[in-house]
Design a protein around this motif. Structure first.
Motif, PDB file in Angstrom:
ATOM      1  N   GLY A 275       0.848  -1.182   0.000  1.00 27.91           N
ATOM      2  CA  GLY A 275       0.000   0.000   0.000  1.00 27.91           C
ATOM      3  C   GLY A 275       0.883   1.230   0.000  1.00 27.91           C
ATOM      4  N   GLU A 276       0.259   2.385   0.298  1.00 29.28           N
ATOM      5  CA  GLU A 276       1.023   3.629   0.254  1.00 29.28           C
ATOM      6  C   GLU A 276       2.162   3.607   1.271  1.00 29.28           C
ATOM      7  OE1 GLU A 276      -1.520   7.035   0.681  1.00 29.28           O
ATOM      8  OE2 GLU A 276       0.230   8.363   0.792  1.00 29.28           O
ATOM      9  N   ARG A 277       1.883   3.106   2.450  1.00 26.37           N
ATOM     10  CA  ARG A 277       2.899   3.099   3.510  1.00 26.37           C
ATOM     11  C   ARG A 277       3.334   1.694   3.910  1.00 26.37           C
ATOM     12  NH1 ARG A 277      -0.860   6.748   4.275  1.00 26.37           N
ATOM     13  NH2 ARG A 277      -0.241   8.949   4.462  1.00 26.37           N
ATOM     14  N   LEU A 278       2.460   0.721   3.678  1.00 29.36           N
ATOM     15  CA  LEU A 278       2.741  -0.632   4.196  1.00 29.36           C
ATOM     16  C   LEU A 278       3.787  -1.375   3.376  1.00 29.36           C
ATOM     17  CD1 LEU A 278      -0.759  -2.075   5.232  1.00 29.36           C
ATOM     18  CD2 LEU A 278       0.966  -0.904   6.597  1.00 29.36           C
ATOM     19  N   ARG A 279       4.664  -2.054   4.084  1.00 29.11           N
ATOM     20  CA  ARG A 279       5.676  -2.905   3.429  1.00 29.11           C
ATOM     21  C   ARG A 279       5.672  -4.245   4.149  1.00 29.11           C
ATOM     22  NH1 ARG A 279       5.517   0.962   0.984  1.00 29.11           N
ATOM     23  NH2 ARG A 279       7.121   2.407   0.237  1.00 29.11           N
ATOM     24  N   PHE A 280       5.617  -5.331   3.336  1.00 28.83           N
ATOM     25  CA  PHE A 280       5.618  -6.671   3.926  1.00 28.83           C
ATOM     26  C   PHE A 280       6.968  -7.319   3.657  1.00 28.83           C
ATOM     27  CE2 PHE A 280       4.745 -11.268   3.555  1.00 28.83           C
ATOM     28  CZ  PHE A 280       4.308 -11.482   4.857  1.00 28.83           C
ATOM     29  N   ILE A 281       7.413  -8.058   4.649  1.00 24.00           N
ATOM     30  CA  ILE A 281       8.714  -8.729   4.501  1.00 24.00           C
ATOM     31  C   ILE A 281       8.576 -10.157   4.962  1.00 24.00           C
ATOM     32  CG2 ILE A 281      10.771  -8.925   5.937  1.00 24.00           C
ATOM     33  CD1 ILE A 281      11.716  -6.417   5.073  1.00 24.00           C
ATOM     34  N   GLU A 282       9.174 -11.039   4.256  1.00 24.33           N
ATOM     35  CA  GLU A 282       9.134 -12.432   4.707  1.00 24.33           C
ATOM     36  C   GLU A 282      10.415 -13.141   4.310  1.00 24.33           C
ATOM     37  OE1 GLU A 282       5.810 -15.289   3.597  1.00 24.33           O
ATOM     38  OE2 GLU A 282       5.359 -14.594   5.623  1.00 24.33           O
ATOM     39  N   GLY A 283      10.864 -13.985   5.191  1.00 18.74           N
ATOM     40  CA  GLY A 283      12.028 -14.808   4.856  1.00 18.74           C
ATOM     41  C   GLY A 283      13.339 -14.097   5.104  1.00 18.74           C
ATOM     42  N   ALA A 284      13.459 -12.937   4.584  1.00 21.45           N
ATOM     43  CA  ALA A 284      14.736 -12.233   4.764  1.00 21.45           C
ATOM     44  C   ALA A 284      14.846 -11.756   6.206  1.00 21.45           C
ATOM     45  CB  ALA A 284      14.815 -11.058   3.817  1.00 21.45           C
ATOM     46  N   SER A 285      16.066 -11.589   6.648  1.00 20.48           N
ATOM     47  CA  SER A 285      16.282 -11.190   8.045  1.00 20.48           C
ATOM     48  C   SER A 285      15.910  -9.728   8.284  1.00 20.48           C
ATOM     49  CB  SER A 285      17.758 -11.421   8.364  1.00 20.48           C
ATOM     50  OG  SER A 285      18.088 -10.657   9.478  1.00 20.48           O
ATOM     51  N   LEU A 286      15.374  -9.498   9.440  1.00 19.64           N
ATOM     52  CA  LEU A 286      15.031  -8.119   9.831  1.00 19.64           C
ATOM     53  C   LEU A 286      16.014  -7.614  10.886  1.00 19.64           C
ATOM     54  CD1 LEU A 286      11.155  -8.223  10.008  1.00 19.64           C
ATOM     55  CD2 LEU A 286      12.466  -6.462   8.861  1.00 19.64           C
ATOM     56  N   ASP A 287      17.156  -8.314  10.965  1.00 21.00           N
ATOM     57  CA  ASP A 287      18.126  -7.987  12.018  1.00 21.00           C
ATOM     58  C   ASP A 287      18.449  -6.502  12.136  1.00 21.00           C
ATOM     59  OD1 ASP A 287      18.257 -10.461  12.839  1.00 21.00           O
ATOM     60  OD2 ASP A 287      20.253 -10.947  12.021  1.00 21.00           O
ATOM     61  N   GLU A 288      18.581  -5.863  10.960  1.00 21.19           N
ATOM     62  CA  GLU A 288      18.959  -4.445  10.998  1.00 21.19           C
ATOM     63  C   GLU A 288      17.990  -3.611  11.842  1.00 21.19           C
ATOM     64  OE1 GLU A 288      18.782  -6.158   8.165  1.00 21.19           O
ATOM     65  OE2 GLU A 288      20.352  -5.545   6.747  1.00 21.19           O
ATOM     66  N   LEU A 289      16.748  -4.092  11.879  1.00 17.64           N
ATOM     67  CA  LEU A 289      15.746  -3.310  12.594  1.00 17.64           C
ATOM     68  C   LEU A 289      15.498  -3.814  14.014  1.00 17.64           C
ATOM     69  CD1 LEU A 289      13.010  -2.307  10.024  1.00 17.64           C
ATOM     70  CD2 LEU A 289      14.754  -0.914  11.087  1.00 17.64           C
TER      71      LEU A 289
ATOM     72  N   ARG B 218       4.176 -16.168   9.643  1.00 20.60           N
ATOM     73  CA  ARG B 218       5.317 -16.956  10.102  1.00 20.60           C
ATOM     74  C   ARG B 218       6.196 -16.137  11.055  1.00 20.60           C
ATOM     75  NH1 ARG B 218       7.199 -18.725   4.242  1.00 20.60           N
ATOM     76  NH2 ARG B 218       9.064 -17.650   5.008  1.00 20.60           N
ATOM     77  N   ALA B 219       7.057 -16.867  11.733  1.00 25.24           N
ATOM     78  CA  ALA B 219       7.940 -16.159  12.676  1.00 25.24           C
ATOM     79  C   ALA B 219       8.790 -15.118  11.952  1.00 25.24           C
ATOM     80  CB  ALA B 219       8.839 -17.144  13.410  1.00 25.24           C
ATOM     81  N   ASP B 220       9.129 -15.360  10.683  1.00 26.65           N
ATOM     82  CA  ASP B 220       9.976 -14.399   9.967  1.00 26.65           C
ATOM     83  C   ASP B 220       9.152 -13.433   9.111  1.00 26.65           C
ATOM     84  OD1 ASP B 220       9.122 -16.123   8.072  1.00 26.65           O
ATOM     85  OD2 ASP B 220      11.115 -16.594   7.253  1.00 26.65           O
ATOM     86  N   SER B 221       7.833 -13.371   9.355  1.00 25.82           N
ATOM     87  CA  SER B 221       7.016 -12.384   8.632  1.00 25.82           C
ATOM     88  C   SER B 221       7.111 -11.039   9.359  1.00 25.82           C
ATOM     89  CB  SER B 221       5.536 -12.797   8.618  1.00 25.82           C
ATOM     90  OG  SER B 221       5.397 -14.080   8.079  1.00 25.82           O
ATOM     91  N   GLY B 222       7.065  -9.992   8.574  1.00 28.62           N
ATOM     92  CA  GLY B 222       7.097  -8.661   9.202  1.00 28.62           C
ATOM     93  C   GLY B 222       6.268  -7.673   8.400  1.00 28.62           C
ATOM     94  N   LEU B 223       5.589  -6.767   9.121  1.00 28.37           N
ATOM     95  CA  LEU B 223       4.797  -5.762   8.428  1.00 28.37           C
ATOM     96  C   LEU B 223       5.157  -4.383   8.985  1.00 28.37           C
ATOM     97  CD1 LEU B 223       2.626  -5.308   6.336  1.00 28.37           C
ATOM     98  CD2 LEU B 223       0.884  -5.730   8.078  1.00 28.37           C
ATOM     99  N   LEU B 224       5.614  -3.509   8.097  1.00 22.00           N
ATOM    100  CA  LEU B 224       6.032  -2.160   8.523  1.00 22.00           C
ATOM    101  C   LEU B 224       5.208  -1.105   7.796  1.00 22.00           C
ATOM    102  CD1 LEU B 224       9.902  -2.423   7.865  1.00 22.00           C
ATOM    103  CD2 LEU B 224       8.717  -2.936   9.998  1.00 22.00           C
ATOM    104  N   ALA B 225       4.986   0.011   8.465  1.00 22.04           N
ATOM    105  CA  ALA B 225       4.423   1.171   7.765  1.00 22.04           C
ATOM    106  C   ALA B 225       5.488   2.253   7.807  1.00 22.04           C
ATOM    107  CB  ALA B 225       3.152   1.646   8.447  1.00 22.04           C
ATOM    108  N   VAL B 226       5.830   2.779   6.639  1.00 20.66           N
ATOM    109  CA  VAL B 226       6.862   3.821   6.590  1.00 20.66           C
ATOM    110  C   VAL B 226       6.174   5.195   6.661  1.00 20.66           C
ATOM    111  CG1 VAL B 226       8.783   4.769   5.266  1.00 20.66           C
ATOM    112  CG2 VAL B 226       8.244   2.323   5.136  1.00 20.66           C
ATOM    113  N   LEU B 227       6.526   5.954   7.666  1.00 19.38           N
ATOM    114  CA  LEU B 227       5.886   7.260   7.865  1.00 19.38           C
ATOM    115  C   LEU B 227       6.813   8.363   7.342  1.00 19.38           C
ATOM    116  CD1 LEU B 227       4.840   6.648  11.601  1.00 19.38           C
ATOM    117  CD2 LEU B 227       3.717   5.822   9.518  1.00 19.38           C
TER     118      LEU B 227
END
Ligand code: ADP
Length: 579
Positions: free
Chosen positions: A76-90, A109-118
């Motif tokens: 979406g406009e702000r939403l970003r989905f991430i899966e599989g790749a590491s989110l270590d940086e964050l 999944r445990a490695d799923s992540g959902l971020l909204a960029v403001l």
């Protein structure tokens, strides 16, 4: 503690609430908000199980967001989905919560992540909102994503508002510290106008984030003085008509306790185009005009300017500037009064120098012809004179004597007041001085039927001083006492040692001195109007000499008297140190 990164706790409370409602309303167990403060990404709010709270406190360079976003899938406009790749940086801005995935293809999944960029209006990232652990155990569907997008937009607005508030609070804090600085910088013990004008610039520029300052103080009888400086402190000049306009306007602003805001691109009633033009020419966007004053009086004004890229003037800043107007007004008023006082002292000093010079010249000029007259009168006195001539001779001799005494007194006064005649101190024993004075005046006292007594303490009565001057001091006091005491009275001359001082006292039972005269009798040529005192010959110089001698010797002089009862003069001179 990162949550303390902002000074405004109410802003943080709003963000915390925001995060909690996102979690609850959209159906996620965990939500974390991090914002960009300076060059850092800082976690500011967390909603979720307590045991994870400790993992979500982090401060990292903003750059940590970039690689994560690069691997993400826009939802979406702000939403970003991430899966599989590491989110270590964050790590620390996000919680990796174990969730037993269901067998469904859209399972979370445990490695799923959902971020909204403001981001702000210019597209600069101002924060990230991350959510985890959906209560459904699945990736959010169409409807939940739209809802989350809406919440993210709200979070974005909340963060931007918090930023604005924070920036404003920072500026107000600055302004407050500027006010304190001005208070101390512009109020030294003896401020000069120039020092106040000079020293206020820096705290004003720093405190109000101003591009330049213009400080002007009115004079009681003239155009006054002003100083206009840019950010770097260089002095600038202004067209005369703008200066005049500001001067005319400031008292009105002070009366209304108001600060005036001028914006270059916004014509306002009462602001001539030339002023706007001038602001534009200098590359300035806005200016506030602040009146400076104390009580009902406006003593000057202050103008602070800003450039286009700088923030607009907030009401709080303008209110603060008016308080600074009170502080600076007080400082300028004090400095102005002190300056007037200094000018007056200078004038009086010049007058005094002139008088001293006149005394010196006059007495010098009179001395030679007087010596000739006195010498010839003495010669004449040695001749056989007939009765009439002898009478004339006697009158002339008395007149010459009086003139001689006046000239001697004047010369002594002039010499003592001359800067090139500093006091040379030698040990002077007051026992010897009083002996001399008494033996000189004893016959006069006796002829008048006055008892002249001396009372000297056994202690050392030695003072460091000038022999002639100390002689004159005691001589003048005792001769006055004898002169102004009617027959049958007493004069007591005493000298005593009191601590580090030798105290000489001359007490008589004579005419006394009226209260209002007691402060004036030490001025040169002053004689009281008491007819009984005026009937005695005198110049009015004796006590002026006494006061000058005491002052030169670092002593104290006092008079206590009652009209018709008598007078006591007390002189305390620093005693010579033993040994
Ligand atoms: P002068 O005695 O020559 O007039 P002084 O300066 O010695 O000048 O004294 C100033 C005036 O103070 C005198 O004219 C007199 O009126 C008053 N005065 C000084 N000493 C005494 C005193 N002991 N008793 C009363 N009046 C005094």
């Amino acid at each position: 503690m990162v949550f303390d990164a902002w000074s405004d706790s109410s802003a943080r409370a709003v963000l915390q609430l925001m995060v909690e409602s996102v979690a609850e309303m959209v159906g996620f167990e965990v939500a974390v908000l991090s914002v960009v403060i300076g060059d850092d990404l800082v976690t500011v709010a967390y909603a979720g199980p307590e045991e994870h709270r400790a993992h979500v406190e982090a401060t990292d360079p903003v750059s940590v967001i970039e690689p994560v976003l690069a691997r993400s899938e826009p939802w979406g406009e702000r939403l970003r989905f991430i899966e599989g790749a590491s989110l270590d940086e964050l790590e620390g801005h996000w919680v990796e919560v174990d969730q037993v995935p269901s067998a469904e293809p859209d399972a979370w999944r445990a490695d799923s992540g959902l971020l909204a960029v403001l981001s702000d209006d210019g597209g600069t990232v101002v924060g990230i909102l991350s959510v985890d652990r959906p209560s459904s155990g699945r990736r959010p569907g169409e409807r939940e994503r739209a809802l989350l997008e809406r919440y993210a937009a709200q979070a974005e607005r909340a963060v931007l508002t918090a930023f604005e508030r924070e920036a404003m609070i920072q500026r107000i804090n600055h302004a407050e510290s500027a006010r304190r600085l001005i208070r101390t910088a512009s109020m030294p013990a003896h401020p000069s106008l120039e020092a106040v004008l000079r020293d206020a610039h820096e705290p004003l520029v720093a405190g109000f984030d101003a591009r330049g300052t213009w400080l002007h103080v009115f004079a009681a009888d003239g155009p006054g003085t002003g100083m206009i400086r840019n950010h770097e402190g260089e002095e600038l000049s202004l067209p005369e008509d703008i200066v005049e306009l500001a001067k005319a306007f400031a008292p009105q602003l002070w009366a209304e306790q108001r600060v005036f805001l001028i914006e270059a691109d916004e014509p306002a009633p009462g602001v001539p185009d030339s002023v706007l033009q001038h602001l534009g020419d200098r590359g300035l966007a806005s200016m506030i005009g602040v009146p400076l004053g104390v009580g009902a009086e406006c003593v000057g004004f202050l103008a602070l300017s800003r450039r286009p890229y700088q923030p607009a003037w907030s009401q709080a800043e303008m209110d603060f500037s008016l308080q600074v107007g009170h502080d600076l007004g007080a400082a300028l008023m004090t400095a102005r009064a002190l300056e007037r006082e200094r000018a007056l002292v200078r004038e009086l000093k010049e007058l005094d120098d002139y008088r001293t010079q006149l005394f010196a010249t006059l007495s010098h000029e009179l001395r030679t012809p007087l010596t000739v007259i006195a010498g010839n009168l003495e010669l004449l006195g040695g001749l056989e004179l007939d009765e009439a001539v002898a009478r004339l001779h006697g009158a002339m001799s008395r007149g010459a004597d009086r003139m001689q005494r006046t000239v001697d007194d004047l010369m002594l006064l002039a010499r003592m007041s001359h800067p090139r005649h500093p006091l040379v101190r030698l040990p002077i024993d007051l026992r010897a001085v009083t002996d001399d004075v008494v033996s000189m005046l004893d016959s006069t006292a006796r002829a008048k039927g006055i008892a002249l007594d001396t009372r000297l303490a056994d202690a050392s009565l030695v003072v460091p001083g000038d022999a002639t001057e100390i002689d004159q001091l005691v001589g003048n006091l005792v001769s006055n006492a004898v002169k102004y005491t009617p027959p049958g009275g007493t004069v007591v001359l005493s000298a005593d040692r009191v601590d580090e001082h030798v105290v000489v006292r001359v007490a008589d039972t004579g005419l006394g001195i009226a209260e209002e005269d007691q402060a004036r009798i030490f001025r040169a040529f002053y004689r009281t109007e008491n007819p009984a005192a005026l009937s005695e010959p005198g110049t009015g110089l004796g006590l002026a000499i006494v006061a000058t001698v005491v002052e030169r010797h670092g002593g104290r002089l006092d008079v206590a008297s009652r009209l018709g009862e008598g007078t006591t003069f007390t002189v305390a001179l620093p005693a010579a140190r033993a040994g």
